[in-house]
Design a protein around this motif. Structure first.
Motif, PDB file in Angstrom:
ATOM      1  N   ASN A   1     -11.259  -3.335   9.181  1.00  0.00           N
ATOM      2  CA  ASN A   1     -11.123  -2.220   8.244  1.00  0.00           C
ATOM      3  C   ASN A   1     -11.199  -2.645   6.777  1.00  0.00           C
ATOM      4  N   ALA A   2     -11.022  -3.904   6.504  1.00  0.00           N
ATOM      5  CA  ALA A   2     -10.949  -4.395   5.127  1.00  0.00           C
ATOM      6  C   ALA A   2     -12.334  -4.480   4.487  1.00  0.00           C
TER       7      ALA A   2
ATOM      8  N   GLY B   1       0.764  -1.246   0.000  1.00  0.00           N
ATOM      9  CA  GLY B   1       0.000   0.000   0.000  1.00  0.00           C
ATOM     10  C   GLY B   1       0.785   1.280   0.000  1.00  0.00           C
TER      11      GLY B   1
ATOM     12  N   LEU C   1      -9.326  -3.483  -0.150  1.00  0.00           N
ATOM     13  CA  LEU C   1      -8.398  -2.837   0.779  1.00  0.00           C
ATOM     14  C   LEU C   1      -8.275  -3.767   1.961  1.00  0.00           C
ATOM     15  N   THR C   2      -7.055  -4.174   2.286  1.00  0.00           N
ATOM     16  CA  THR C   2      -6.832  -5.199   3.298  1.00  0.00           C
ATOM     17  C   THR C   2      -6.697  -4.606   4.697  1.00  0.00           C
ATOM     18  N   GLU C   3      -6.706  -5.481   5.682  1.00  0.00           N
ATOM     19  CA  GLU C   3      -6.493  -5.080   7.069  1.00  0.00           C
ATOM     20  C   GLU C   3      -5.128  -4.422   7.250  1.00  0.00           C
ATOM     21  N   GLU C   4      -4.174  -4.801   6.408  1.00  0.00           N
ATOM     22  CA  GLU C   4      -2.810  -4.269   6.495  1.00  0.00           C
ATOM     23  C   GLU C   4      -2.639  -2.971   5.708  1.00  0.00           C
ATOM     24  N   SER C   5      -3.721  -2.430   5.164  1.00  0.00           N
ATOM     25  CA  SER C   5      -3.705  -1.225   4.328  1.00  0.00           C
ATOM     26  C   SER C   5      -2.952  -1.444   3.019  1.00  0.00           C
ATOM     27  N   ASP C   6      -3.026  -2.668   2.524  1.00  0.00           N
ATOM     28  CA  ASP C   6      -2.498  -2.997   1.203  1.00  0.00           C
ATOM     29  C   ASP C   6      -3.694  -3.200   0.273  1.00  0.00           C
TER      30      ASP C   6
ATOM     31  N   TYR D   1     -10.219   7.102  -1.834  1.00  0.00           N
ATOM     32  CA  TYR D   1      -8.875   6.509  -1.881  1.00  0.00           C
ATOM     33  C   TYR D   1      -8.014   6.950  -3.060  1.00  0.00           C
TER      34      TYR D   1
ATOM     35  N   SER E   1      -7.035 -10.037   4.265  1.00  0.00           N
ATOM     36  CA  SER E   1      -5.916  -9.911   5.200  1.00  0.00           C
ATOM     37  C   SER E   1      -4.816 -10.869   4.759  1.00  0.00           C
TER      38      SER E   1
ATOM     39  N   ILE F   1      -1.433   3.805  -2.813  1.00  0.00           N
ATOM     40  CA  ILE F   1      -2.809   3.371  -3.061  1.00  0.00           C
ATOM     41  C   ILE F   1      -3.512   4.250  -4.096  1.00  0.00           C
TER      42      ILE F   1
END
Length: 164
Positions: free
Chosen positions: A69-70, A12, A87-92, A45, A140, A15
Motif C-alpha cells: 500500500n505504500a 497517521g 504514505l507507509t504500509e502502517e498508514s503513517d 488524502y 515501512s 493525515i
C-alpha cells in the motif's frame, strides 16, 4: 542535485491536516511538472474526495519492491531542493526534504540537522533521520529500521514492525 535528505516519521492520526500543512509550507505547488501526482494526492488524502483517475495516478508513484500500500511522491520544494511525501504500509507518513549542496559544505549538513529538528517539532514526529544522497524514503517501519542514515533521532519504531 540534492546532497542531504531529512525524513521524519509522523503517526497517521491526522493525515489530511499534516499533509495540508506540509504541502502549504514546503512544496512548490505552482510547478506544472509535479501537478498531476500532487493534485491526486491532495484530492485523495487531504480533501478526501478522490477523482476517478487519482488511484491510477498514485499507483504510478515510486514503490519499494515489497510495498503493498505504500508509495512516495517526489515534488519540487518551495524553499528546499525537493519535498518527498510517503504514505507507509502502517498508514503513517514519512515527510522529507532535500537540501542542495553542490560544494559539500559543513554548513549544509548543519542545515540538514537543524531542518530535521524543525520537522520533528512542527509535525510531532516520533522519529527522524538524515543522510546523504541515496537515502530513499522508507515506506515501512521495517524499512525505516533497516536504513543506515548518518543521523537518527527520536524513538525506535520496532513496535510498529509487523511480525512476518
Amino acid at each position: 542535485m540534492t546532497s542531504f535528505l531529512a525524513y521524519v516519521w509522523v503517526p497517521g492520526s491526522d493525515i489530511p491536516g499534516v499533509l495540508r500543512r506540509f504541502i502549504d509550507r514546503y512544496v512548490a505547488t505552482e510547478q506544472p511538472v509535479h501537478q498531476r501526482p500532487l493534485s491526486a494526492l491532495t484530492r485523495t488524502y487531504v480533501d478526501l474526495e478522490p477523482a476517478e483517475r487519482d488511484e491510477a495516478e498514485l499507483e504510478n508513484s515510486p514503490r519499494q519492491p515489497e510495498a503493498v500500500n505504500a508509495f512516495s511522491v517526489y515534488l519540487r520544494g518551495a524553499a528546499r531542493d525537493e519535498a518527498i511525501i510517503t504514505l507507509t504500509e502502517e498508514s503513517d507518513l514519512v515527510l522529507g526534504l532535500g537540501i542542495d549542496d553542490r560544494d559539500q559544505s559543513r554548513e549544509a549538513w548543519d542545515e540538514a540537522v537543524h531542518l530535521l529538528d524543525e520537522l520533528m517539532e512542527e509535525f510531532d514526529a516520533v522519529s527522524g533521520m538524515a543522510g546523504h544522497d541515496g537515502l530513499a524514503p522508507p515506506q515501512s517501519a521495517l524499512a525505516w529500521a533497516d536504513e543506515e542514515p548518518d543521523l537518527r533521532v527520536g524513538r525506535d519504531l520496532e513496535t510498529r514492525i509487523e511480525p512476518i
